[in-house]
Scaffold this motif. Structure first.
Motif, PDB file in Angstrom:
ATOM      1  N   GLY A 153       0.257  -1.564  -6.006  1.00  0.00           N
ATOM      2  CA  GLY A 153       0.395  -2.806  -5.363  1.00  0.00           C
ATOM      3  C   GLY A 153       0.258  -2.951  -4.026  1.00  0.00           C
ATOM      4  N   ALA A 154       0.699  -1.796  -3.384  1.00  0.00           N
ATOM      5  CA  ALA A 154       0.692  -1.954  -2.030  1.00  0.00           C
ATOM      6  C   ALA A 154      -0.741  -1.676  -1.225  1.00  0.00           C
ATOM      7  CB  ALA A 154       1.590  -0.498  -1.528  1.00  0.00           C
ATOM      8  N   LEU A 155      -1.479  -0.865  -2.221  1.00  0.00           N
ATOM      9  CA  LEU A 155      -2.870  -0.418  -1.752  1.00  0.00           C
ATOM     10  C   LEU A 155      -3.579  -1.857  -1.999  1.00  0.00           C
ATOM     11  CD1 LEU A 155      -3.470   2.729  -3.185  1.00  0.00           C
ATOM     12  CD2 LEU A 155      -3.177   2.187  -0.947  1.00  0.00           C
ATOM     13  N   ILE A 156      -3.394  -2.439  -3.057  1.00  0.00           N
ATOM     14  CA  ILE A 156      -4.177  -3.714  -3.236  1.00  0.00           C
ATOM     15  C   ILE A 156      -3.902  -4.736  -2.401  1.00  0.00           C
ATOM     16  CG2 ILE A 156      -4.491  -5.672  -5.152  1.00  0.00           C
ATOM     17  CD1 ILE A 156      -3.996  -3.442  -7.160  1.00  0.00           C
ATOM     18  N   GLY A 157      -2.570  -4.854  -1.704  1.00  0.00           N
ATOM     19  CA  GLY A 157      -2.358  -5.944  -0.845  1.00  0.00           C
ATOM     20  C   GLY A 157      -2.969  -5.515   0.573  1.00  0.00           C
ATOM     21  N   LEU A 158      -3.043  -4.231   0.796  1.00  0.00           N
ATOM     22  CA  LEU A 158      -3.899  -3.980   2.115  1.00  0.00           C
ATOM     23  C   LEU A 158      -5.199  -4.379   1.836  1.00  0.00           C
ATOM     24  CD1 LEU A 158      -2.304  -0.250   2.875  1.00  0.00           C
ATOM     25  CD2 LEU A 158      -1.667  -2.728   3.932  1.00  0.00           C
ATOM     26  N   ALA A 159      -5.580  -4.415   0.610  1.00  0.00           N
ATOM     27  CA  ALA A 159      -7.133  -4.852   0.486  1.00  0.00           C
ATOM     28  C   ALA A 159      -7.435  -6.269   0.876  1.00  0.00           C
ATOM     29  CB  ALA A 159      -7.673  -4.405  -0.614  1.00  0.00           C
ATOM     30  N   THR A 160      -6.449  -7.147   1.353  1.00  0.00           N
ATOM     31  CA  THR A 160      -6.788  -8.356   1.625  1.00  0.00           C
ATOM     32  C   THR A 160      -7.342  -8.673   3.073  1.00  0.00           C
ATOM     33  OG1 THR A 160      -4.431  -8.518   2.475  1.00  0.00           O
ATOM     34  CG2 THR A 160      -4.620  -9.491   0.291  1.00  0.00           C
ATOM     35  N   ILE A 161      -7.724  -7.276   3.542  1.00  0.00           N
ATOM     36  CA  ILE A 161      -8.419  -7.351   4.690  1.00  0.00           C
ATOM     37  C   ILE A 161      -9.911  -8.110   4.537  1.00  0.00           C
ATOM     38  CG2 ILE A 161      -7.367  -5.426   5.880  1.00  0.00           C
ATOM     39  CD1 ILE A 161      -9.610  -3.692   4.955  1.00  0.00           C
ATOM     40  N   SER A 188       3.019  -6.458   0.024  1.00  0.00           N
ATOM     41  CA  SER A 188       2.121  -5.481   1.090  1.00  0.00           C
ATOM     42  C   SER A 188       1.408  -6.506   1.794  1.00  0.00           C
ATOM     43  CB  SER A 188       1.386  -4.540   0.208  1.00  0.00           C
ATOM     44  OG  SER A 188       0.433  -3.886   1.094  1.00  0.00           O
ATOM     45  N   ALA A 189       0.708  -7.369   1.206  1.00  0.00           N
ATOM     46  CA  ALA A 189      -0.092  -8.535   1.822  1.00  0.00           C
ATOM     47  C   ALA A 189       0.742  -9.312   2.935  1.00  0.00           C
ATOM     48  CB  ALA A 189      -0.723  -9.130   0.729  1.00  0.00           C
ATOM     49  N   LEU A 190       1.916  -9.622   2.461  1.00  0.00           N
ATOM     50  CA  LEU A 190       2.790 -10.483   3.498  1.00  0.00           C
ATOM     51  C   LEU A 190       3.104  -9.722   4.561  1.00  0.00           C
ATOM     52  CD1 LEU A 190       5.083 -12.406   0.806  1.00  0.00           C
ATOM     53  CD2 LEU A 190       3.275 -13.449   2.312  1.00  0.00           C
ATOM     54  N   ALA A 191       3.628  -8.290   4.137  1.00  0.00           N
ATOM     55  CA  ALA A 191       3.969  -7.534   5.314  1.00  0.00           C
ATOM     56  C   ALA A 191       2.862  -7.286   6.364  1.00  0.00           C
ATOM     57  CB  ALA A 191       4.318  -6.105   4.860  1.00  0.00           C
ATOM     58  N   LEU A 192       1.722  -7.115   5.928  1.00  0.00           N
ATOM     59  CA  LEU A 192       0.566  -6.977   6.796  1.00  0.00           C
ATOM     60  C   LEU A 192       0.280  -8.343   7.538  1.00  0.00           C
ATOM     61  CD1 LEU A 192      -1.566  -5.017   7.605  1.00  0.00           C
ATOM     62  CD2 LEU A 192      -3.138  -6.099   5.896  1.00  0.00           C
ATOM     63  N   ALA A 193       0.406  -9.568   6.796  1.00  0.00           N
ATOM     64  CA  ALA A 193       0.160 -10.731   7.689  1.00  0.00           C
ATOM     65  C   ALA A 193       1.270 -10.759   8.606  1.00  0.00           C
ATOM     66  CB  ALA A 193       0.329 -11.545   6.589  1.00  0.00           C
ATOM     67  N   ALA A 194       2.536 -10.508   8.199  1.00  0.00           N
ATOM     68  CA  ALA A 194       3.408 -10.580   9.156  1.00  0.00           C
ATOM     69  C   ALA A 194       3.403  -9.829  10.650  1.00  0.00           C
ATOM     70  CB  ALA A 194       4.846 -10.377   8.426  1.00  0.00           C
ATOM     71  N   LEU A 195       3.002  -8.475  10.116  1.00  0.00           N
ATOM     72  CA  LEU A 195       2.684  -7.609  11.296  1.00  0.00           C
ATOM     73  C   LEU A 195       1.761  -8.159  12.427  1.00  0.00           C
ATOM     74  CD1 LEU A 195       3.127  -5.042  12.787  1.00  0.00           C
ATOM     75  CD2 LEU A 195       1.184  -4.087  10.978  1.00  0.00           C
TER      76      LEU A 195
END
Length: 365
Positions: A153-161, A188-195
Motif C-alpha cells: 500500500g505504501a508503494l502504491i500510494g507513492l505512485a500517485t505521482i 501513503s498518498a495522504l502523507a505525500l500530499a501533506a508533505l
C-alpha cells in the motif's frame, strides 16, 4: 550510446539537450529552492531558458504536487549530475522490481540482460523520464499485496505521482478485499500530499488544478504529438477521428477494462496474475500515455511468458509477447511516418492474453 557519442556540450546531433524531458523536473527543483511557483507557465519557461532552449520548444510540468518532494532534491545539483543520479536511482529501483517479478514467476533468466534489451528502457533513458520510478512503485507494490500488504500500500500510494496509471488499481484491490493494502495506500498518498502542502504551501494544489485544465486542452488539441502517445484516444485522433468521439471510445475501453479487472479479482486472492492484469490494463485505461511509459509492460510480459513456458503457449501468445516487447522501438516511427498507431492494438492483445491466463487460474481455484 549513440547520443552520448555524438553529443557536443550535452546537446545531441538534433539540437536537443541530453535527457530532454528531464529539464522540466530539474527546473522545477531549482524553482522550489528559489520559492517560485512551478505551475506558473511563464516563470517555468523563463527558468528553463536560463539553462537551455530551442526556439519554440518548452517542456511543460503538469505533475501533481505529490511529485514535488521527488524533484526538490534535484535542485541541489547541476543539470547533468542531477540527470545521472535520477536515472541511476530510478533505474535501479525498476531493475529491482523486475528481478522480484522474475523470482516470483520462477524465471531463472538474467533479468538485467533482458531489461537492457527492452526498447522502452532506451526511450526512458533518452527522455530522462519518470517511467522507471512509476513502474518500480506500481510493479513492486502490486506484487507485494499478498505477502506485505502494508508495504504494498505504501508503494502504491507513492505512485500517485502519475495518477492516470492507477485507475484500475483500487478496483482490483476492492474486488479482492485487500483492505490493509487500501489503507496503506490511502495513508501513503495522504502523507505525500501533506508533505507537499507543508513544504510548498497548500495553495500549490489550486495552482496545479488550474494548470491541469491547460494540460487537458493541450492533449485534446494535439499539442503533444499523437504519434508520441500510445493510447486509444491518441491512436484514433491520429487517424482523424474528432477529439470528442475519440475520447468517447477511450471511455468505453476504460469501462470495459474496469469490468474485466473487477470480474477477475472478485472475492479471489490477489495473485501475481491479477497484478499483471492491472499493469497490462494501466496504459490502455488512460488517454495520456507515451511510449516511454511502456516500461510498465515488463511485468505482465514476465507473467505471461512464465505461465506460457510452464503450461504451454496458447494461441497468439508468442507473437504478442514478441510484438509488445519490441513495440516501443517501432511505434513512434511508424506513427510519425505512416500515421499508423500500432501500440494500442498491441496493448489490447497483451491485456487479452493476460486476462485469459488469469481467468483460467480463477477457474482452477
Amino acid at each position: 550510446m549513440f547520443l552520448l557519442a555524438t553529443q557536443k556540450g550535452g546537446v545531441d546531433a538534433h539540437g536537443f539537450l541530453l535527457g530532454t524531458d528531464f529539464i522540466s523536473f530539474w527546473t522545477s527543483g531549482r524553482m522550489l529552492h528559489a520559492g517560485a511557483n512551478v505551475y506558473e507557465t511563464a516563470a517555468h519557461i523563463a527558468a528553463q531558458r536560463e539553462f537551455y532552449a530551442i526556439p519554440g520548444e518548452y517542456t511543460a510540468f503538469f505533475y501533481p504536487p505529490s511529485f514535488l518532494p521527488f524533484v526538490w532534491p534535484l535542485g541541489f545539483l547541476p543539470y547533468f549530475p542531477a540527470l545521472g543520479v535520477w536515472l541511476a536511482a530510478t533505474g535501479a529501483a525498476f531493475l529491482a522490481a523486475v528481478r522480484a517479478w522474475f523470482r516470483a514467476m520462477g524465471l531463472k533468466g538474467p533479468a538485467a540482460v533482458l531489461v537492457a534489451a527492452f526498447p522502452p528502457l532506451f526511450v526512458t533513458l533518452t527522455h530522462g523520464q519518470t517511467s522507471f520510478l512509476l513502474a518500480a512503485l506500481l510493479g513492486g507494490g502490486l506484487l507485494l499485496v499478498e505477502r506485505r500488504p502494508w508495504l504494498a500500500g505504501a508503494l502504491i500510494g507513492l505512485a500517485t505521482i502519475k495518477p492516470q496509471f492507477g485507475l484500475l488499481v483500487p478496483l482490483a484491490l476492492l474486488a479482492s478485499g485487500q483492505w490493509r493494502t487500501i489503507a496503506g495506500a490511502a495513508l501513503s498518498a495522504l502523507a505525500l500530499a501533506a508533505l507537499a502542502s507543508l513544504a510548498f504551501g497548500p495553495q500549490i494544489w489550486a495552482d496545479w488544478l488550474a494548470i491541469t485544465r491547460t494540460a487537458s486542452t493541450a492533449t485534446a488539441a494535439g499539442n503533444i504529438s499523437f504519434a508520441k502517445m500510445v493510447s486509444v484516444f491518441a491512436g484514433l485522433s491520429l487517424m482523424g477521428m474528432p477529439a470528442a468521439a475519440a475520447m468517447a471510445v477511450q471511455g468505453a475501453v476504460s469501462l470495459a477494462l474496469a469490468g474485466a479487472v473487477i470480474a477477475a479479482g472478485w472475492r479471489r486472492a490477489f495473485t501475481p496474475g491479477l497484478a499483471a492484469l492491472v499493469l497490462a490494463g494501466a496504459p490502455l485505461a488512460t488517454p495520456f500515455v507515451l511510449d516511454y511509459d511502456m516500461v510498465l509492460t515488463a511485468f505482465p510480459l514476465a507473467y505471461l511468458f512464465a505461465r506460457a513456458r510452464s503450461e504451454g503457449f496458447a494461441d497468439w501468445e508468442r507473437i504478442t509477447i514478441a510484438a509488445v516487447f519490441a513495440g516501443a522501438a517501432f511505434a513512434r516511427p511508424l506513427a510519425l511516418n505512416t500515421g499508423l498507431p500500432i501500440m494500442p492494438l498491441l496493448l489490447a492483445a497483451l491485456f487479452a492474453c493476460v486476462w485469459r491466463r488469469v481467468r483460467d487460474e480463477g477457474a482452477a481455484q
